[in-house]
Design an enzyme around this catalytic site. Structure first.
Site, PDB file in Angstrom:
ATOM      1  N   CYS A 182       0.825  -1.201   0.000  1.00  0.00           N
ATOM      2  CA  CYS A 182       0.000   0.000   0.000  1.00  0.00           C
ATOM      3  C   CYS A 182       0.867   1.263   0.000  1.00  0.00           C
ATOM      4  O   CYS A 182       1.466   1.587  -1.028  1.00  0.00           O
ATOM      5  CB  CYS A 182      -0.987  -0.040   1.156  1.00  0.00           C
ATOM      6  N   HIS A 208      -3.528  -5.089   0.444  1.00  0.00           N
ATOM      7  CA  HIS A 208      -2.959  -5.627   1.684  1.00  0.00           C
ATOM      8  C   HIS A 208      -3.044  -7.154   1.688  1.00  0.00           C
ATOM      9  O   HIS A 208      -4.037  -7.711   2.161  1.00  0.00           O
ATOM     10  CB  HIS A 208      -3.714  -5.087   2.899  1.00  0.00           C
ATOM     11  N   GLU A 253      -1.626  -9.144   3.576  1.00  0.00           N
ATOM     12  CA  GLU A 253      -1.561  -9.690   4.938  1.00  0.00           C
ATOM     13  C   GLU A 253      -2.930 -10.036   5.511  1.00  0.00           C
ATOM     14  O   GLU A 253      -3.042 -10.872   6.405  1.00  0.00           O
ATOM     15  CB  GLU A 253      -0.826  -8.721   5.872  1.00  0.00           C
TER      16      GLU A 253
HETATM   17  N1  GLN Z   1      -1.870   6.796   2.845  1.00  0.00           N
HETATM   18  C1  GLN Z   1      -1.980   6.048   1.635  1.00  0.00           C
HETATM   19  C2  GLN Z   1      -3.336   6.233   0.989  1.00  0.00           C
HETATM   20  O1  GLN Z   1      -4.253   6.656   1.626  1.00  0.00           O
HETATM   21  C3  GLN Z   1      -1.700   4.570   1.871  1.00  0.00           C
HETATM   22  C4  GLN Z   1      -2.691   3.901   2.762  1.00  0.00           C
HETATM   23  C5  GLN Z   1      -2.223   2.588   3.302  1.00  0.00           C
HETATM   24  O2  GLN Z   1      -1.036   2.282   3.306  1.00  0.00           O
HETATM   25  N2  GLN Z   1      -3.129   1.764   3.807  1.00  0.00           N
HETATM   26  O3  GLN Z   1      -3.489   5.941  -0.167  1.00  0.00           O
END
Ligand code: GLN
Length: 551
Positions: free
Chosen positions: A393, A524, A526
């Site tokens: 992410c 994600h 995970e």
């Molecule tokens: N801050 C980034 C976004 O909002 C990544 C978010 C995250 O890593 N879950 O896109």
């Protein structure tokens, strides 16, 4: 919660359906005493698993007495990670334990917060649904809680009440389960109280008084526990356990001592060996199938050292699902290194030296500017020094920024999240997000479909599956339209470009083919690891790290 009162993610999973009228007939209610953080969630998940493997259709409900509607707006430094479900719900991390231990996907139906309860009651009051009544904690708020518990879709519903007995916020939930146990019949309920017994080194003894008092609190509310699960640092002596049984009013054979273990995946085996499933089934008068526990987790660990470049250092729980994914992939718990510390290192050479301690790196998700330059330095070093690295992410977004800055000469490239005036917004807010005003439950959330591009490393990792759903939680995305020249597709490999390995309407994954392992994913992985089935991306990272380690 009904549809209109919830705050659904913007892009709910298409296959998601609300639970219908099916309801559980029997319940196991798990409460906590003395202190929090003693593994009540792991115990609840383990209890569910041993019943499931004995042929019982189980489901779980985590009750969180806080006033937040969900965990989405909480700081991971205090509360630990936010666990995201397929249907785009931002949950307490206990839902992660349930998923991993049960091998069953959770939805928003598996969590209830005080925020949701009050929201719903107040909305009903405004709609005039209480027919002129004075709306009260009892019966209106309790009824709201009871109807949620009744609707659990299972033969046995496992209910874990967060916090400890005596918390002001928790009281109404305990009252609701007490009432429900009378309505549906006490014989359809098993109450398990999980407490902690400290060990006093100065006098060499276990101190059971806090446990006795927390049982008294529970009794005062009208709940007599059927089982006591006593957590302790080391195995307790028989006398102390006898004392707990006596003062707790619980038969001695229903007092279970669970001392600390370095491996929480042993707990279901321990409980199974103790026959907890059989004792519960007897009390609930349900039949079990004697199949044995089908429980597999890595018993030996690969000799690799993985570091996670984090910025939420307040609690180990902030990166819980990543830790567990690695452990389930047979790797030791990773070391968390502080991204802000890396910012302070003077020369790039120092960063390289620092990183030489590890065989593989993870740059996890996160929000806000703090620490991101440190993370970018790590990505640069990993790219140049050929250290296996997985960006998740935010981590993937930073991989794109790093590449734009150092490989394409866009020196000031950034995400508009960190620099709204950057001349090169290679990461930018999604169009849909620009209209969003509220911060709770409004990101791109939950399972989203993507296409994995054949010929990529990612395609190999996924065993050549083409269409895959992965879980998301972000507002920003790769600005592909603005910066197409930074990217190419698998097969068109060009050393000066990042390969896109998965696409939807957004760029979902990037990689560098000429590198031992340089993979960034916008989602994600995970959140999808289960016991016996860790997400393949973690296995692939561990393998690459092992190859590096053995060089
Ligand atoms: N801050 C980034 C976004 O909002 C990544 C978010 C995250 O890593 N879950 O896109």
């Amino acid at each position: 919660m009904s549809k209109e009162s919830s705050l659904p993610g913007l892009y709910a999973h298409p296959e998601f359906r609300e639970v219908g009228n099916l309801s559980a007939k029997k319940f196991v209610v798990i409460t906590g005493g003395v202190i929090s953080g003693i593994g009540k969630g792991i115990f609840a998940a383990s209890t569910a698993r041993i019943l499931k493997d004995s042929g019982v259709r189980v489901n779980t409900l985590k009750i969180d007495p806080y006033l937040n509607v969900d965990a989405g707006t909480m700081n991971p430094n205090q509360h630990g990670e936010v666990f995201v479900t397929d249907d785009g719900y931002e949950a307490d991390l206990d839902l992660g334990h349930y998923e991993r231990f049960l091998g069953q996907n959770m939805t928003r139906a598996n969590n209830l917060t005080a925020g949701q309860v009050y929201w719903s009651v107040v909305r009903k009051e405004r709609e005039g649904r209480f027919l002129g009544a004075t709306v009260q904690m009892v019966p209106h708020v309790t009824e709201e809680i009871k109807s949620k518990i009744r609707s659990i879709d299972a033969d046995v519903g496992i209910i874990e009440i967060g916090g400890t007995v005596g918390d002001i916020e928790g009281e109404i939930f305990l009252e609701a389960v007490r009432e429900l146990s009378l309505e549906l019949g006490r014989e359809n309920f098993v109450f398990i109280h999980v407490t902690f017994v400290p060990y006093l080194k100065t006098t060499n003894e276990f101190k059971t008084k806090p446990t006795q008092q927390s049982i008294q609190l529970l009794r005062r509310i009208g709940i007599q526990p059927d089982f006591l699960v006593v957590r302790s640092e080391s195995p307790m002596d028989v006398d102390s356990l006898d004392k707990v049984a006596l003062f707790g009013g619980v038969p001695r054979n229903r007092v279970i001592n669970l001392p600390d273990t370095s491996n929480v995946y042993e707990i279901p085996e321990q409980l199974y060996r103790l026959g907890l499933h059989r004792s519960m089934a007897k009390m609930l008068r349900i039949d079990l199938v004697d199949n044995g526990l089908k429980w597999e987790y890595p018993k030996a660990v690969k000799p690799v050292r993985i570091a996670l470049v984090g910025k939420y250092l307040g609690t180990d729980d902030a990166y819980k699902s990543i830790f567990e994914s690695l452990i389930l992939a047979g790797v030791e718990k990773p070391v968390v290194i502080d991204a802000e510390h890396i910012e302070e290192l003077e020369r790039d050479e120092d960063v390289r030296m620092y990183l030489s301690n590890w065989d593989g790196l993870i740059v996890p998700g996160g929000f806000g500017k703090r620490g991101i330059e440190g993370k970018i330095r790590v990505i640069k070093a990993a790219r140049e020094e050929r250290i296996p690295i997985l960006g998740i992410c935010l981590g993937m977004q930073l991989m794109v920024i790093e590449f734009a800055r150092h490989m394409a000469g866009l020196e000031k490239a950034n995400s508009t999240e960190f620099d709204p005036n950057t001349p090169h917004p290679v990461i930018d807010m999604m169009e849909q997000q620009k209209k969003v005003l509220n911060l709770g439950g409004t990101m791109r959330l939950g399972a989203q479909k993507m296409e994995i591009l054949p010929g990529s490393r990612l395609a190999k990792i996924y065993g050549d599956q083409r269409e895959v759903y992965e879980r998301h939680r972000h507002r920003y995305e790769v600005n592909y339209e603005g910066y197409k020249e930074l990217f190419c597709k698998p097969g068109e490999e060009d050393r000066d470009k990042l390969v896109i390995s998965a696409m939807s309407e957004f760029v979902e994954a990037v990689e560098i083919p000429d590198h031992p392992f340089f993979v960034g994913v916008q989602y994600h992985p995970e959140y999808r690891s289960k016991v016996g089935a860790p997400h393949p991306l973690f296995i692939a990272l561990a393998d690459a790290a092992e190859r590096k380690g053995s060089r």
